[in-house]
Design a protein around this motif. Structure first.
Motif, PDB file in Angstrom:
ATOM      1  N   TRP A  42      -2.759 -10.718  13.712  1.00  0.00           N
ATOM      2  CA  TRP A  42      -3.785  -9.768  14.150  1.00  0.00           C
ATOM      3  C   TRP A  42      -3.628  -8.474  13.337  1.00  0.00           C
ATOM      4  O   TRP A  42      -2.506  -8.129  12.931  1.00  0.00           O
ATOM      5  CB  TRP A  42      -3.567  -9.395  15.615  1.00  0.00           C
ATOM      6  N   GLY A  43      -4.733  -7.738  13.179  1.00  0.00           N
ATOM      7  CA  GLY A  43      -4.642  -6.432  12.516  1.00  0.00           C
ATOM      8  C   GLY A  43      -3.806  -5.478  13.350  1.00  0.00           C
ATOM      9  O   GLY A  43      -3.741  -5.631  14.578  1.00  0.00           O
ATOM     10  N   ASP A  44      -3.153  -4.507  12.706  1.00  0.00           N
ATOM     11  CA  ASP A  44      -2.369  -3.469  13.409  1.00  0.00           C
ATOM     12  C   ASP A  44      -1.316  -4.075  14.334  1.00  0.00           C
ATOM     13  O   ASP A  44      -1.160  -3.626  15.476  1.00  0.00           O
ATOM     14  CB  ASP A  44      -3.293  -2.620  14.315  1.00  0.00           C
ATOM     15  N   TYR A  45      -0.633  -5.131  13.904  1.00  0.00           N
ATOM     16  CA  TYR A  45       0.218  -5.834  14.871  1.00  0.00           C
ATOM     17  C   TYR A  45       1.633  -6.049  14.354  1.00  0.00           C
ATOM     18  O   TYR A  45       2.327  -6.938  14.820  1.00  0.00           O
ATOM     19  CB  TYR A  45      -0.447  -7.169  15.220  1.00  0.00           C
ATOM     20  N   ILE A  46       2.035  -5.229  13.360  1.00  0.00           N
ATOM     21  CA  ILE A  46       3.428  -5.287  12.903  1.00  0.00           C
ATOM     22  C   ILE A  46       3.753  -3.965  12.217  1.00  0.00           C
ATOM     23  O   ILE A  46       2.856  -3.320  11.642  1.00  0.00           O
ATOM     24  CB  ILE A  46       3.652  -6.480  11.939  1.00  0.00           C
ATOM     25  N   PRO A  89      -1.220 -16.633  17.244  1.00  0.00           N
ATOM     26  CA  PRO A  89      -2.364 -16.744  18.158  1.00  0.00           C
ATOM     27  C   PRO A  89      -1.962 -16.476  19.617  1.00  0.00           C
ATOM     28  O   PRO A  89      -0.780 -16.333  19.925  1.00  0.00           O
ATOM     29  CB  PRO A  89      -2.778 -18.214  18.014  1.00  0.00           C
ATOM     30  N   SER A  90      -2.989 -16.445  20.469  1.00  0.00           N
ATOM     31  CA  SER A  90      -2.741 -16.282  21.909  1.00  0.00           C
ATOM     32  C   SER A  90      -2.651 -17.659  22.572  1.00  0.00           C
ATOM     33  O   SER A  90      -3.059 -18.667  21.992  1.00  0.00           O
ATOM     34  CB  SER A  90      -3.870 -15.499  22.570  1.00  0.00           C
ATOM     35  N   GLU A  91      -2.173 -17.609  23.844  1.00  0.00           N
ATOM     36  CA  GLU A  91      -1.823 -18.848  24.561  1.00  0.00           C
ATOM     37  C   GLU A  91      -2.876 -19.946  24.559  1.00  0.00           C
ATOM     38  O   GLU A  91      -2.564 -21.096  24.259  1.00  0.00           O
ATOM     39  CB  GLU A  91      -1.387 -18.492  25.994  1.00  0.00           C
ATOM     40  N   GLY A 218     -13.637  -3.389  16.884  1.00  0.00           N
ATOM     41  CA  GLY A 218     -12.311  -3.974  16.692  1.00  0.00           C
ATOM     42  C   GLY A 218     -11.227  -2.927  16.861  1.00  0.00           C
ATOM     43  O   GLY A 218     -11.307  -2.084  17.772  1.00  0.00           O
ATOM     44  N   ASP A 219     -10.255  -2.949  15.957  1.00  0.00           N
ATOM     45  CA  ASP A 219      -9.102  -2.057  16.096  1.00  0.00           C
ATOM     46  C   ASP A 219      -9.459  -0.568  16.108  1.00  0.00           C
ATOM     47  O   ASP A 219      -8.688   0.252  16.604  1.00  0.00           O
ATOM     48  CB  ASP A 219      -8.104  -2.322  14.957  1.00  0.00           C
ATOM     49  N   GLU A 220     -10.658  -0.222  15.590  1.00  0.00           N
ATOM     50  CA  GLU A 220     -11.036   1.205  15.556  1.00  0.00           C
ATOM     51  C   GLU A 220     -11.260   1.759  16.960  1.00  0.00           C
ATOM     52  O   GLU A 220     -11.377   2.974  17.143  1.00  0.00           O
ATOM     53  CB  GLU A 220     -12.245   1.443  14.642  1.00  0.00           C
ATOM     54  N   VAL A 235      -9.986  -2.759  26.969  1.00  0.00           N
ATOM     55  CA  VAL A 235      -8.964  -2.910  25.915  1.00  0.00           C
ATOM     56  C   VAL A 235      -7.824  -3.831  26.343  1.00  0.00           C
ATOM     57  O   VAL A 235      -7.637  -4.100  27.530  1.00  0.00           O
ATOM     58  CB  VAL A 235      -8.326  -1.534  25.562  1.00  0.00           C
ATOM     59  N   TRP A 236      -7.042  -4.265  25.352  1.00  0.00           N
ATOM     60  CA  TRP A 236      -5.763  -4.892  25.629  1.00  0.00           C
ATOM     61  C   TRP A 236      -4.769  -3.774  25.942  1.00  0.00           C
ATOM     62  O   TRP A 236      -4.839  -2.671  25.342  1.00  0.00           O
ATOM     63  CB  TRP A 236      -5.289  -5.689  24.408  1.00  0.00           C
ATOM     64  N   SER A 237      -3.832  -4.065  26.852  1.00  0.00           N
ATOM     65  CA  SER A 237      -2.913  -3.025  27.329  1.00  0.00           C
ATOM     66  C   SER A 237      -2.179  -2.307  26.196  1.00  0.00           C
ATOM     67  O   SER A 237      -1.986  -1.087  26.238  1.00  0.00           O
ATOM     68  CB  SER A 237      -1.907  -3.632  28.311  1.00  0.00           C
ATOM     69  N   LEU A 261      -3.865 -11.939  31.984  1.00  0.00           N
ATOM     70  CA  LEU A 261      -2.490 -11.773  31.506  1.00  0.00           C
ATOM     71  C   LEU A 261      -2.410 -12.659  30.266  1.00  0.00           C
ATOM     72  O   LEU A 261      -2.766 -13.831  30.336  1.00  0.00           O
ATOM     73  CB  LEU A 261      -1.525 -12.274  32.582  1.00  0.00           C
ATOM     74  N   TRP A 262      -1.993 -12.084  29.137  1.00  0.00           N
ATOM     75  CA  TRP A 262      -2.017 -12.879  27.901  1.00  0.00           C
ATOM     76  C   TRP A 262      -0.662 -12.860  27.193  1.00  0.00           C
ATOM     77  O   TRP A 262       0.174 -11.982  27.426  1.00  0.00           O
ATOM     78  CB  TRP A 262      -3.135 -12.397  26.960  1.00  0.00           C
ATOM     79  N   PHE A 263      -0.494 -13.824  26.315  1.00  0.00           N
ATOM     80  CA  PHE A 263       0.744 -13.958  25.530  1.00  0.00           C
ATOM     81  C   PHE A 263       0.365 -14.295  24.085  1.00  0.00           C
ATOM     82  O   PHE A 263      -0.395 -15.238  23.861  1.00  0.00           O
ATOM     83  CB  PHE A 263       1.613 -15.098  26.087  1.00  0.00           C
ATOM     84  N   ASP A 264       0.890 -13.532  23.143  1.00  0.00           N
ATOM     85  CA  ASP A 264       0.706 -13.859  21.722  1.00  0.00           C
ATOM     86  C   ASP A 264       2.052 -14.382  21.211  1.00  0.00           C
ATOM     87  O   ASP A 264       3.075 -13.679  21.328  1.00  0.00           O
ATOM     88  CB  ASP A 264       0.314 -12.615  20.908  1.00  0.00           C
ATOM     89  N   ASN A 265       2.048 -15.589  20.681  1.00  0.00           N
ATOM     90  CA  ASN A 265       3.295 -16.220  20.218  1.00  0.00           C
ATOM     91  C   ASN A 265       3.246 -16.556  18.736  1.00  0.00           C
ATOM     92  O   ASN A 265       2.171 -16.801  18.192  1.00  0.00           O
ATOM     93  CB  ASN A 265       3.546 -17.519  21.001  1.00  0.00           C
TER      94      ASN A 265
HETATM   95  N1  SPD Z   1      -4.342  -5.143  17.219  1.00  0.00           N
HETATM   96  C1  SPD Z   1      -3.571  -6.210  17.787  1.00  0.00           C
HETATM   97  C2  SPD Z   1      -4.346  -6.979  18.793  1.00  0.00           C
HETATM   98  C3  SPD Z   1      -3.554  -8.090  19.416  1.00  0.00           C
HETATM   99  C4  SPD Z   1      -4.229  -8.556  20.604  1.00  0.00           C
HETATM  100  N2  SPD Z   1      -3.773  -9.734  21.122  1.00  0.00           N
HETATM  101  C5  SPD Z   1      -4.210  -9.923  22.417  1.00  0.00           C
HETATM  102  C6  SPD Z   1      -4.919 -11.181  22.564  1.00  0.00           C
HETATM  103  C7  SPD Z   1      -5.222 -11.506  23.966  1.00  0.00           C
HETATM  104  N3  SPD Z   1      -5.921 -12.741  24.105  1.00  0.00           N
END
Ligand code: SPD
Length: 357
Positions: A42-46, A89-91, A218-220, A235-237, A261-265
């Motif tokens: 995902w963008g902005d995710y590391i 990806p997410s669950e 998106g991320d903006e 938004v996502w938390s 409630l989500w999980f990215d693995n």
């Molecule tokens: N900018 C990072 C976004 C990551 C979001 N992941 C959440 C996915 C929930 N299904």
């Protein structure tokens, strides 16, 4: 030697010199052609510094690409022609990918740092025994808002977003399941509802929210909310936590009707060319200090219990972003609804976006 032979000789010498220059440039950085790792996230995710550190410590060069939704990630992997070694990806998408044989089983003996992951995030129904995926970040979906811009009014429910004083004040994250999910939840339906009538009702209810929606982005969304360009966001938390660290006026709430409630693995897709390096990368990301640094940069919630002691107490104890198991039990995890139903969610979301135009 005739002119033609001389011409080809010159070309051959120039090519050899160029090839030598390129290969010595690569090896001077410690990389060889086969020693690369392609990460799809995902963008902005590391934290970019973490990628540099991984490259320095292992001599593996990281090629990094981003996506903005589970659906676009999946399309790219399904289309082929890519060689991603890691994807995040997410669950529900992990469940879909493993059923479609798009993932490589993980070798847990190469992941000694797996012991740092809280058991609460292991062995979840979308990937029994973590055969294919390892926790990266987790969180909820909710509403971030600026009470000051709403004259002190609190938001507690999805239905609050339909208030007439929110005209043109709301931003939505560009996610089919998140937005259709908000429509479903606001009507008291499940986030995994596949009843067509309920889904149409949800889409029609969302259409009536149109006057209040400023944009679907998106991320903006983080920058726009932190800069007071809008006062409310779906938004996502983790995005909420990042926005709130830039603007203390804001608050985050998980609506009372319920939410996700989500999980990215981390997974290794079938497209992988460097499975060994992919395991090294996953294990590196699981290191408690690395995970803590990444969490601090990204703002999302870490499943790494070893990382918590390296993080500020006020972050770890903030129930909005580290909700207790009692609270998360009341939330719904997205299920893999199957090809047809997922496509229907996407179609309704597209229709909703068109309705706004
Ligand atoms: N900018 C990072 C976004 C990551 C979001 N992941 C959440 C996915 C929930 N299904």
């Amino acid at each position: 030697m005739n002119k033609l032979v001389r011409f080809f000789l010159v070309i051959a010498v120039v090519s050899a010199v160029l090839l030598y220059a390129i290969s010595s440039l690569n090896s001077s950085q410690g990389y060889t052609g086969s020693n690369t790792l392609t990460v799809f996230n995902w963008g902005d995710y590391i934290d970019p510094d973490i990628i540099k550190r991984f490259e320095k410590e292992t001599g593996i060069k990281v090629i990094y690409e981003t996506f903005d939704s589970n659906e676009s990630m999946m399309t790219k992997i399904e289309q082929g022609g890519t060689n991603y070694d890691i994807a995040i990806p997410s669950e529900y998408m992990i469940d879909k990918m493993r059923h479609e044989h798009l993932l490589i089983p993980l070798d847990h003996s190469k992941l000694p740092n797996l012991k740092y992951i809280d058991n609460r995030f292991m062995d979840l129904p979308f990937d029994p025994q973590n055969k294919y995926s390892i926790p990266y970040f987790w969180g909820t979906v909710g509403i971030v808002y600026n009470p000051k811009m709403l004259h002190g009014k609190k938001i507690t429910s999805w239905n609050d977003l339909w208030a007439s004083n929110l005209k043109n004040k709301i931003l939505l994250t560009d996610g089919a399941r998140e937005v259709i999910g908000m429509g479903l939840n606001s009507l008291g339906y499940s986030l995994n509802d596949t009843n067509k009538q309920h889904l149409i009702e949800a889409k029609e209810k969302l259409d009536t929210l149109t006057p209040n929606i400023k944009a679907i982005v998106g991320d903006e969304i983080k920058m726009l909310l932190a800069n007071r360009e809008a006062s409310v966001g779906l938004v996502w938390s983790g995005d909420a936590s990042e926005i709130m660290s830039q603007n203390e006026d804001l608050d985050y709430v998980v609506p009372k009707e319920g939410s996700n409630l989500w999980f990215d693995n981390m997974v290794i897709p079938k497209t992988a060319k460097n499975i060994e390096a992919a395991h090294k990368f996953i294990n590196f990301m699981l290191d408690p200090k690395v995970a803590a640094k990444n969490t601090e940069y990204v703002g999302y919630s870490t499943p790494n219990k070893g990382a918590l002691k390296y993080m500020p107490k006020e972050v770890v104890n903030d129930e909005r972003f580290y909700p207790s198991p009692e609270l998360t039990e009341k939330l719904e995890v997205y299920k893999n609804l199957g090809k047809k139903n997922l496509a229907y969610y996407n179609e309704l979301f597209l229709q909703f976006k068109m309705h706004r135009k």
